[in-house]
Design a protein around this motif. Structure first.
Motif, PDB file in Angstrom:
ATOM      1  N   ILE A   1       4.480 -15.967  10.397  1.00 13.76           N
ATOM      2  CA  ILE A   1       4.576 -14.194   9.533  1.00 13.76           C
ATOM      3  C   ILE A   1       3.225 -13.288  10.627  1.00 13.76           C
ATOM      4  CG2 ILE A   1       3.653 -15.070   7.533  1.00 13.76           C
ATOM      5  CD1 ILE A   1       0.613 -15.003   8.203  1.00 13.76           C
ATOM      6  N   GLU A   2       3.883 -13.487  12.332  1.00 12.20           N
ATOM      7  CA  GLU A   2       3.114 -12.890  12.664  1.00 12.20           C
ATOM      8  C   GLU A   2       3.281 -11.413  13.115  1.00 12.20           C
ATOM      9  OE1 GLU A   2       2.851 -14.433  17.312  1.00 12.20           O
ATOM     10  OE2 GLU A   2       4.999 -15.230  17.068  1.00 12.20           O
ATOM     11  N   GLY A   3       4.825 -11.141  12.911  1.00 11.05           N
ATOM     12  CA  GLY A   3       5.209  -9.651  13.358  1.00 11.05           C
ATOM     13  C   GLY A   3       4.985  -8.941  11.934  1.00 11.05           C
ATOM     14  N   GLU A   4       4.393  -9.473  11.075  1.00 10.40           N
ATOM     15  CA  GLU A   4       4.351  -8.724   9.741  1.00 10.40           C
ATOM     16  C   GLU A   4       3.291  -8.606   9.445  1.00 10.40           C
ATOM     17  OE1 GLU A   4       6.950  -8.304   7.381  1.00 10.40           O
ATOM     18  OE2 GLU A   4       7.917 -10.036   8.566  1.00 10.40           O
ATOM     19  N   THR A   5       3.270  -6.655   8.886  1.00 16.80           N
ATOM     20  CA  THR A   5       2.276  -5.803   8.654  1.00 16.80           C
ATOM     21  C   THR A   5       1.219  -5.520   7.842  1.00 16.80           C
ATOM     22  OG1 THR A   5       3.566  -3.903   9.042  1.00 16.80           O
ATOM     23  CG2 THR A   5       3.028  -4.305  10.535  1.00 16.80           C
ATOM     24  N   THR A   6       2.075  -6.275   7.103  1.00 16.04           N
ATOM     25  CA  THR A   6       1.451  -6.045   5.368  1.00 16.04           C
ATOM     26  C   THR A   6       1.097  -7.002   4.740  1.00 16.04           C
ATOM     27  OG1 THR A   6       2.961  -5.732   4.195  1.00 16.04           O
ATOM     28  CG2 THR A   6       2.048  -3.726   5.522  1.00 16.04           C
ATOM     29  N   ALA A   7       0.151  -7.569   4.077  1.00 17.34           N
ATOM     30  CA  ALA A   7      -0.476  -8.580   3.343  1.00 17.34           C
ATOM     31  C   ALA A   7       0.330  -9.357   2.288  1.00 17.34           C
ATOM     32  CB  ALA A   7      -1.391  -8.550   2.646  1.00 17.34           C
ATOM     33  N   SER A   8       1.231  -7.969   1.871  1.00 20.78           N
ATOM     34  CA  SER A   8       2.004  -8.803   0.959  1.00 20.78           C
ATOM     35  C   SER A   8       3.620  -9.071   1.357  1.00 20.78           C
ATOM     36  CB  SER A   8       3.164  -7.656  -0.175  1.00 20.78           C
ATOM     37  OG  SER A   8       3.142  -6.280   0.773  1.00 20.78           O
ATOM     38  N   LYS A   9       3.824  -8.585   2.418  1.00 20.47           N
ATOM     39  CA  LYS A   9       5.072  -8.946   3.416  1.00 20.47           C
ATOM     40  C   LYS A   9       4.505 -10.449   3.428  1.00 20.47           C
ATOM     41  CE  LYS A   9       6.993  -4.474   4.404  1.00 20.47           C
ATOM     42  NZ  LYS A   9       7.667  -3.868   5.927  1.00 20.47           N
TER      43      LYS A   9
ATOM     44  N   LYS B   1      -5.304   0.889   2.907  1.00 20.10           N
ATOM     45  CA  LYS B   1      -5.114   0.398   3.997  1.00 20.10           C
ATOM     46  C   LYS B   1      -6.367  -0.784   4.452  1.00 20.10           C
ATOM     47  CE  LYS B   1      -3.432   2.500   7.337  1.00 20.10           C
ATOM     48  NZ  LYS B   1      -3.339   3.949   8.041  1.00 20.10           N
ATOM     49  N   LYS B   2      -7.313  -0.342   4.211  1.00 20.72           N
ATOM     50  CA  LYS B   2      -8.463  -1.231   4.468  1.00 20.72           C
ATOM     51  C   LYS B   2      -8.388  -2.790   4.025  1.00 20.72           C
ATOM     52  CE  LYS B   2     -12.273   0.227   5.387  1.00 20.72           C
ATOM     53  NZ  LYS B   2     -14.445   1.406   5.788  1.00 20.72           N
ATOM     54  N   LYS B   3      -8.382  -2.202   2.756  1.00 21.56           N
ATOM     55  CA  LYS B   3      -7.713  -3.711   2.131  1.00 21.56           C
ATOM     56  C   LYS B   3      -7.064  -4.287   2.305  1.00 21.56           C
ATOM     57  CE  LYS B   3     -11.014  -2.236  -1.834  1.00 21.56           C
ATOM     58  NZ  LYS B   3     -10.979  -2.176  -3.166  1.00 21.56           N
ATOM     59  N   GLY B   4      -6.038  -3.877   2.754  1.00 23.11           N
ATOM     60  CA  GLY B   4      -4.830  -4.334   2.786  1.00 23.11           C
ATOM     61  C   GLY B   4      -4.647  -5.400   4.242  1.00 23.11           C
ATOM     62  N   ASN B   5      -5.652  -4.367   5.571  1.00 27.15           N
ATOM     63  CA  ASN B   5      -5.881  -4.763   6.396  1.00 27.15           C
ATOM     64  C   ASN B   5      -6.570  -6.528   6.381  1.00 27.15           C
ATOM     65  OD1 ASN B   5      -3.844  -3.641   7.921  1.00 27.15           O
ATOM     66  ND2 ASN B   5      -5.332  -1.673   8.160  1.00 27.15           N
ATOM     67  N   LYS B   6      -7.656  -6.042   5.606  1.00 29.78           N
ATOM     68  CA  LYS B   6      -8.555  -7.224   5.038  1.00 29.78           C
ATOM     69  C   LYS B   6      -7.951  -8.508   4.336  1.00 29.78           C
ATOM     70  CE  LYS B   6     -12.539  -8.768   3.135  1.00 29.78           C
ATOM     71  NZ  LYS B   6     -14.051  -7.985   2.214  1.00 29.78           N
TER      72      LYS B   6
ATOM     73  N   VAL C   1       0.868  -1.473   0.148  1.00 31.99           N
ATOM     74  CA  VAL C   1       0.228  -0.106   0.134  1.00 31.99           C
ATOM     75  C   VAL C   1       0.789   0.730   0.322  1.00 31.99           C
ATOM     76  CG1 VAL C   1      -1.627   1.060   1.501  1.00 31.99           C
ATOM     77  CG2 VAL C   1      -1.593  -1.416   1.009  1.00 31.99           C
ATOM     78  N   SER C   2       0.292   1.891  -0.881  1.00 24.97           N
ATOM     79  CA  SER C   2       1.703   3.610  -0.623  1.00 24.97           C
ATOM     80  C   SER C   2       1.020   4.180   0.323  1.00 24.97           C
ATOM     81  CB  SER C   2       1.452   4.496  -2.397  1.00 24.97           C
ATOM     82  OG  SER C   2      -0.006   4.482  -2.083  1.00 24.97           O
ATOM     83  N   THR C   3       2.594   4.882   0.452  1.00 22.92           N
ATOM     84  CA  THR C   3       2.589   5.735   1.828  1.00 22.92           C
ATOM     85  C   THR C   3       1.491   6.827   1.323  1.00 22.92           C
ATOM     86  OG1 THR C   3       4.332   6.622   1.129  1.00 22.92           O
ATOM     87  CG2 THR C   3       4.374   4.691   2.669  1.00 22.92           C
ATOM     88  N   LEU C   4       1.071   7.632   1.718  1.00 20.14           N
ATOM     89  CA  LEU C   4       0.200   8.844   1.553  1.00 20.14           C
ATOM     90  C   LEU C   4       1.364  10.462   2.084  1.00 20.14           C
ATOM     91  CD1 LEU C   4      -2.389   9.881   1.536  1.00 20.14           C
ATOM     92  CD2 LEU C   4      -3.186  10.096   3.812  1.00 20.14           C
ATOM     93  N   VAL C   5       1.210  10.880   0.863  1.00 13.03           N
ATOM     94  CA  VAL C   5       2.250  12.110   1.058  1.00 13.03           C
ATOM     95  C   VAL C   5       1.544  13.510   1.876  1.00 13.03           C
ATOM     96  CG1 VAL C   5       2.712  11.852  -1.602  1.00 13.03           C
ATOM     97  CG2 VAL C   5       0.707  13.166  -1.091  1.00 13.03           C
ATOM     98  N   ASP C   6       2.573  13.876   2.012  1.00 11.68           N
ATOM     99  CA  ASP C   6       2.076  14.891   3.436  1.00 11.68           C
ATOM    100  C   ASP C   6       0.959  15.514   3.381  1.00 11.68           C
ATOM    101  OD1 ASP C   6       3.706  13.974   5.427  1.00 11.68           O
ATOM    102  OD2 ASP C   6       5.316  15.301   4.860  1.00 11.68           O
ATOM    103  N   ASN C   7       0.732  16.490   2.160  1.00  9.13           N
ATOM    104  CA  ASN C   7      -0.150  17.396   1.420  1.00  9.13           C
ATOM    105  C   ASN C   7      -0.581  17.205   0.147  1.00  9.13           C
ATOM    106  OD1 ASN C   7       1.881  16.548  -0.574  1.00  9.13           O
ATOM    107  ND2 ASN C   7       2.073  19.161  -1.220  1.00  9.13           N
TER     108      ASN C   7
END
Length: 81
Positions: A59-67, A37-42, A18-24
């Protein structure tokens, strides 16, 4: 599992981060990012649900589906022989 991801239209989230959100970011970008992010968490949740305790520990420590998917696909790739 890929069929499950395709059915829920989540395979693209598993294939890439999931791409990061730009500051502006404008509101439309924030809404799109929140949706991604919701789809990634799902997708990560679905991966977790398909694992037994031993496999989940990998995989329990991974925070993204792709990892998590990369770890699982690497560990269970099989032999080319």
């Amino acid at each position: 599992m890929r069929v499950l991801f395709d059915y829920h239209e989540l395979w693209y989230v598993v294939e890439s981060e999931v791409s990061t959100l730009v500051d502006n970011a404008i509101e439309a970008q924030r809404v799109a990012h929140r949706d991604q992010k919701k789809k990634g968490n799902k997708a990560l949740y679905l991966i977790h649900q398909g694992m037994n305790d031993e496999t989940f520990e990998q995989i329990e420590g991974e925070t993204t589906a792709s990892k998590a998917w990369i770890i699982l696909s690497t560990n269970y790739k099989g032999d080319d022989c």
